[in-house]
Write a protein that holds these residues in place. Structure first.
Motif, short mmCIF file in Angstrom:
data_model
loop_
_atom_site.label_atom_id
_atom_site.label_comp_id
_atom_site.label_asym_id
_atom_site.label_seq_id
_atom_site.Cartn_x
_atom_site.Cartn_y
_atom_site.Cartn_z
N CYS A 17 0.83 -1.21 0.00
CA CYS A 17 0.00 0.00 0.00
C CYS A 17 0.86 1.26 0.00
CB CYS A 17 -0.95 -0.01 1.20
SG CYS A 17 -2.21 -1.31 1.11
N SER A 18 1.98 1.22 0.71
CA SER A 18 2.88 2.36 0.73
C SER A 18 3.44 2.65 -0.66
CB SER A 18 4.03 2.11 1.71
OG SER A 18 4.97 3.16 1.67
N PHE A 19 3.76 1.59 -1.41
CA PHE A 19 4.29 1.78 -2.76
C PHE A 19 3.25 2.40 -3.68
CE2 PHE A 19 4.71 0.21 -7.12
CZ PHE A 19 5.99 0.63 -7.45
N TRP A 20 2.01 1.95 -3.59
CA TRP A 20 1.00 2.34 -4.56
C TRP A 20 0.27 3.64 -4.21
CZ3 TRP A 20 0.54 0.54 -9.30
CH2 TRP A 20 1.10 -0.70 -9.60
N GLU A 21 0.33 4.08 -2.95
CA GLU A 21 -0.54 5.18 -2.54
C GLU A 21 -0.27 6.49 -3.28
OE1 GLU A 21 -0.11 5.71 1.61
OE2 GLU A 21 2.02 6.27 1.54
N ASP A 22 0.96 6.75 -3.69
CA ASP A 22 1.25 8.01 -4.37
C ASP A 22 1.38 7.86 -5.88
OD1 ASP A 22 3.60 6.59 -4.42
OD2 ASP A 22 4.89 8.26 -3.83
N LYS A 23 1.01 6.68 -6.40
CA LYS A 23 1.08 6.46 -7.85
C LYS A 23 -0.18 7.01 -8.52
CE LYS A 23 4.98 4.19 -7.61
NZ LYS A 23 5.21 4.41 -6.17
N PRO A 24 -0.08 7.41 -9.80
CA PRO A 24 -1.27 7.88 -10.53
C PRO A 24 -2.35 6.81 -10.53
CG PRO A 24 0.72 8.35 -11.77
CD PRO A 24 1.13 7.47 -10.63
N ASP A 25 -3.59 7.26 -10.53
CA ASP A 25 -4.69 6.31 -10.48
C ASP A 25 -4.72 5.45 -11.74
OD1 ASP A 25 -6.87 5.17 -9.18
OD2 ASP A 25 -8.27 6.29 -10.44
N SER A 26 -4.97 4.17 -11.56
CA SER A 26 -5.03 3.22 -12.67
C SER A 26 -5.73 1.97 -12.17
CB SER A 26 -3.63 2.86 -13.17
OG SER A 26 -2.92 2.14 -12.16
N PHE A 27 -6.08 1.10 -13.11
CA PHE A 27 -6.68 -0.16 -12.71
C PHE A 27 -5.71 -0.96 -11.83
CE2 PHE A 27 -7.05 -4.74 -13.27
CZ PHE A 27 -8.35 -4.94 -12.85
N ASN A 28 -4.41 -0.96 -12.20
CA ASN A 28 -3.43 -1.71 -11.44
C ASN A 28 -3.30 -1.18 -10.02
OD1 ASN A 28 -1.48 -3.87 -12.88
ND2 ASN A 28 -2.37 -2.50 -14.40
N LYS A 29 -3.30 0.12 -9.86
CA LYS A 29 -3.21 0.68 -8.52
C LYS A 29 -4.39 0.24 -7.68
CE LYS A 29 -3.19 5.03 -5.95
NZ LYS A 29 -3.03 6.50 -6.02
N GLN A 30 -5.59 0.37 -8.21
CA GLN A 30 -6.77 -0.01 -7.45
C GLN A 30 -6.79 -1.52 -7.18
OE1 GLN A 30 -8.69 2.15 -6.00
NE2 GLN A 30 -7.38 3.73 -6.93
N MET A 31 -6.32 -2.30 -8.13
CA MET A 31 -6.27 -3.75 -7.94
C MET A 31 -5.38 -4.12 -6.76
SD MET A 31 -4.97 -6.68 -10.65
CE MET A 31 -3.34 -5.93 -10.76
N PHE A 32 -4.17 -3.57 -6.74
CA PHE A 32 -3.24 -3.89 -5.66
C PHE A 32 -3.75 -3.38 -4.32
CE2 PHE A 32 -0.21 -4.77 -9.06
CZ PHE A 32 0.49 -5.85 -8.54
N LEU A 33 -4.26 -2.17 -4.28
CA LEU A 33 -4.77 -1.62 -3.03
C LEU A 33 -5.96 -2.42 -2.52
CD1 LEU A 33 -4.51 2.24 -3.67
CD2 LEU A 33 -3.01 0.81 -2.26
N ASN A 34 -6.87 -2.77 -3.41
CA ASN A 34 -8.03 -3.56 -2.99
C ASN A 34 -7.62 -4.94 -2.49
OD1 ASN A 34 -9.83 -1.51 -3.61
ND2 ASN A 34 -10.20 -2.25 -5.69
N ASP A 35 -6.60 -5.52 -3.13
CA ASP A 35 -6.16 -6.86 -2.73
C ASP A 35 -5.49 -6.87 -1.36
OD1 ASP A 35 -7.13 -7.91 -5.06
OD2 ASP A 35 -5.18 -8.13 -6.05
N TRP A 36 -4.89 -5.76 -0.96
CA TRP A 36 -4.05 -5.76 0.23
C TRP A 36 -4.55 -4.91 1.39
CZ3 TRP A 36 -0.35 -9.17 1.08
CH2 TRP A 36 0.16 -9.87 -0.01
#
Length: 470
Positions: free
Chosen positions: A432-451
Motif C-alpha cells: 500500500c505504501s508503494f502504490w498510494e502516491d502512484k497515478p490512479d489506474s486499474f493496477n493501482k486499485q487492484m493492488f490496493l483492494n487486494d491488500w
C-alpha cells in the motif's frame, strides 16, 4: 557388438577393487555434499541474478550426485554410518577455503574453474580405468553425473563474460556502489591458492604424501562464514521491497492485468529459494534426506521464479527495473531458521492446498488459456499447473520434517499460521505504501483492494515492536 550386452572390454583387468572403489565413492559423496552446501551458502550472497539461479540448479544436481555415490559406497561394503564423516581433513579444508569466496567471480573461479573441471577429469579417468562389467553400477552412476557436469561446465563458461562485465562496471563506479568485485587478475590469487591446496590434498583422489611439515594452513577460513541477513540483489535493479509492485508496463485490459500481476508474483519467489538454501546451511545435524529435500525445494522455488521471468520476458513486460521483492527472506533471517522453513512449507505452501488456493487459480488460467491465442496466458497456465504439483511436494516436506524441527505438527502449524498473519501484514503495509502516491489506474486499485484488508493495526504494532533488521 551384442556379447556381454554390448559392454566392451568385458575381460580386461580393471584398476580398482572393491575397497579402493568404495574409498573413492565416499570421497566423491563428500565432495558433492560440500559443493552442494557451498552453493546453498552463497546463493543469497551473490549478486548476479542468473548466477543465483545457476547455483540453485547445480546444488540440486549436486545433491543427486552425492546420493548416487553414497548409495554406491554402501553397496561396496562401506557402512552407511561412515558416509557423512569427513574422509580427509585436508579435503575438508579445501572446501572451507572455497566457501570463503568473496565475490561472484571468485566463487565462479573456485566452482567452475577448479572444482567441476577436476571432478570431470577424475570421473572420466575412473570410467576409463575400472572394469566395465564388474563395476557397471558405478559406471552407471558416473554416466549420469558426467552428463550434468558437461552441462554445468558449459553453462559456467557461458555466464563467465557476464560476471566479468559486472565486475568491470562496478569497479568503474566504486564511488556509487559498494559492491565487492573481482576480475581475472584479482581472482587469480584465490584460484591459485585453491589449486595449490588441491595439489597438496593429492587431487580429489587423495593420494598425496601427507608429511606433517606439509600440512597446509588456513587462510581465509580462519573466520566463520556467515549467511547474509539480507539477500543480495544487483543494485542496478529497481531496489528492494517487502511488498508487491507489479511490472513497469502493465497491460490495461483488466483480466490480463490481473494475470500479469500473478505472473510477477511467481517471478518474485527467489527469496523463498534463498530461504531454503539458508535452511540447508543453518539447520545442522539433520538426516541426509532432509538436505536432499531442501535442495529440491530450493531449485523448485528458483524454477518458479524462472517460470515468471520466462512469461514476463515473452510478453515484453519490464520486471527488472521494478523493486525486487525480498519478503520471503529478509524478515525471516532474524528468526530461528526452523520457524522460517515451517512458515514456508506448512504455512505458505499449505495454504495452496486449500480449496480457494492454487487449484482455483489453475482452473481459471486453464479456462483462460483455452479461449485465447495469447501465448503469455497459455504459457503461464502451464507453469501454474506444474507449480501446483510442486507445492504439494513442498507441503509434504514440511509435514515430513515438522516433528524433527518443532517436536510435532500441531506446534508447527500454529507457528506457521501466526507467521503468515504477520508476514501478510508486513507485505500489505509495503504494498500500500508503494502504490498510494502512484497515478490512479486499474493496477493501482487492484493492488490496493487486494491488500488493504490485511492492514491489521494490532499486527503492524507487533511488527514495529520487534527488533529491526540491521
Amino acid at each position: 557388438m551384442y556379447v556381454y550386452t554390448g559392454i566392451s572390454e568385458a575381460q580386461k583387468i580393471g584398476k580398482y577393487g572393491v575397497d579402493e572403489s568404495a574409498r573413492l565413492m565416499k570421497r566423491l559423496a563428500y565432495i558433492y555434499r560440500r559443493l552442494m552446501m557451498v552453493g546453498a551458502a552463497h546463493m543469497p550472497a551473490r549478486m548476479n541474478w542468473h548466477f543465483k539461479a545457476g547455483l540453485a540448479r547445480h546444488l540440486f544436481e549436486d545433491s543427486h550426485a552425492a546420493g548416487l555415490f553414497m548409495k554406491r559406497a554402501s553397496e561396496l561394503r562401506s557402512p552407511s554410518v561412515q558416509q557423512l564423516k569427513d574422509p580427509d581433513p585436508w579435503l575438508a579444508l579445501f572446501f572451507d577455503e572455497l566457501l570463503m569466496a568473496r565475490s561472484d567471480y571468485e566463487l565462479w573461479t573456485g566452482i567452475y574453474g577448479v572444482v567441476r573441471p577436476e571432478l570431470r577429469r577424475l570421473l572420466r579417468q575412473y570410467a576409463q580405468d575400472t572394469q566395465p562389467l564388474v563395476d557397471y553400477p558405478t559406471l552407471r552412476a558416473i554416466k549420469q553425473v558426467l552428463s550434468d557436469l558437461d552441462e554445468q561446465t558449459a553453462w559456467g563458461e557461458a555466464i563467465r563474460p557476464a560476471l566479468l562485465e559486472d565486475a568491470a562496471f562496478f569497479s568503474a563506479h566504486r564511488e556509487t556502489y559498494s559492491i565487492i568485485t573481482d576480475d581475472e587478475s584479482t581472482a587469480a590469487v584465490f584460484c591459485d591458492e585453491l589449486r595449490k591446496l588441491l595439489a597438496q590434498v593429492g587431487g580429489f583422489e587423495g593420494r598425496a604424501l601427507k608429511q606433517a611439515e606439509n600440512v597446509p594452513d588456513r587462510k581465509r577460513s580462519q573466520q566463520k562464514y556467515n549467511m547474509p541477513l539480507r539477500a543480495v540483489r544487483d543494485p542496478r535493479m529497481g531496489g528492494d521491497t517487502l511488498g508487491r509492485t507489479g511490472v513497469a508496463n502493465p497491460p490495461t485490459e483488466p483480466e490480463l492485468a490481473r494475470i500479469i500481476a500473478n505472473v510477477r508474483t511467481r517471478q518474485e519467489e527467489l527469496g523463498a529459494a534463498e530461504l531454503c538454501a539458508a535452511t540447508m546451511v543453518l539447520q545442522n545435524n539433520m538426516p541426509w534426506s532432509f538436505y536432499e529435500d531442501l535442495a529440491r525445494h530450493c531449485w523448485d522455488e528458483t524454477r518458479h521464479t524462472l517460470f515468471g521471468q520466462a512469461v514476463l520476458d515473452l510478453g515484453g513486460y519490464d520486471w527488472y527495473s521494478m523493486p525486487q521483492f525480498k519478503g520471503d527472506y529478509d524478515p525471516h533471517m532474524m528468526k530461528p531458521v526452523a520457524n522460517s522453513y515451517i512458515w514456508l512449507s506448512i504455512g505458505i505452501e499449505g495454504s495452496a492446498m486449500r480449496k480457494d488456493g492454487m487449484p482455483k487459480e489453475a482452473r481459471m488460467l486453464k479456462a483462460a488459456a483455452e479461449k485465447t491465442d495469447n501465448e503469455v496466458v497459455k504459457l503461464f497456465a502451464q507453469c501454474v499447473d506444474f507449480d501446483w504439483a510442486d507445492e504439494v511436494t513442498h507441503h509434504q516436506f514440511g509435514r515430513k520434517w515438522a516433528e524433527e524441527l518443532m517436536d510435532d505438527y500441531r506446534t508447527s502449524e500454529r507457528i506457521a499460521n501466526r507467521e503468515m498473519e504477520l508476514n501478510f501484514a508486513r507485505m500489505a503495509r509495503d504494498t500500500c505504501s508503494f502504490w498510494e502516491d502512484k497515478p490512479d489506474s486499474f493496477n493501482k486499485q487492484m493492488f490496493l483492494n487486494d491488500w488493504k484488508d490485511r492492514l491489521r493495526p494490532e499486527l503492524l504494532k507487533e511488527l514495529d515492536e520487534r527488533t529491526l533488521l540491521p
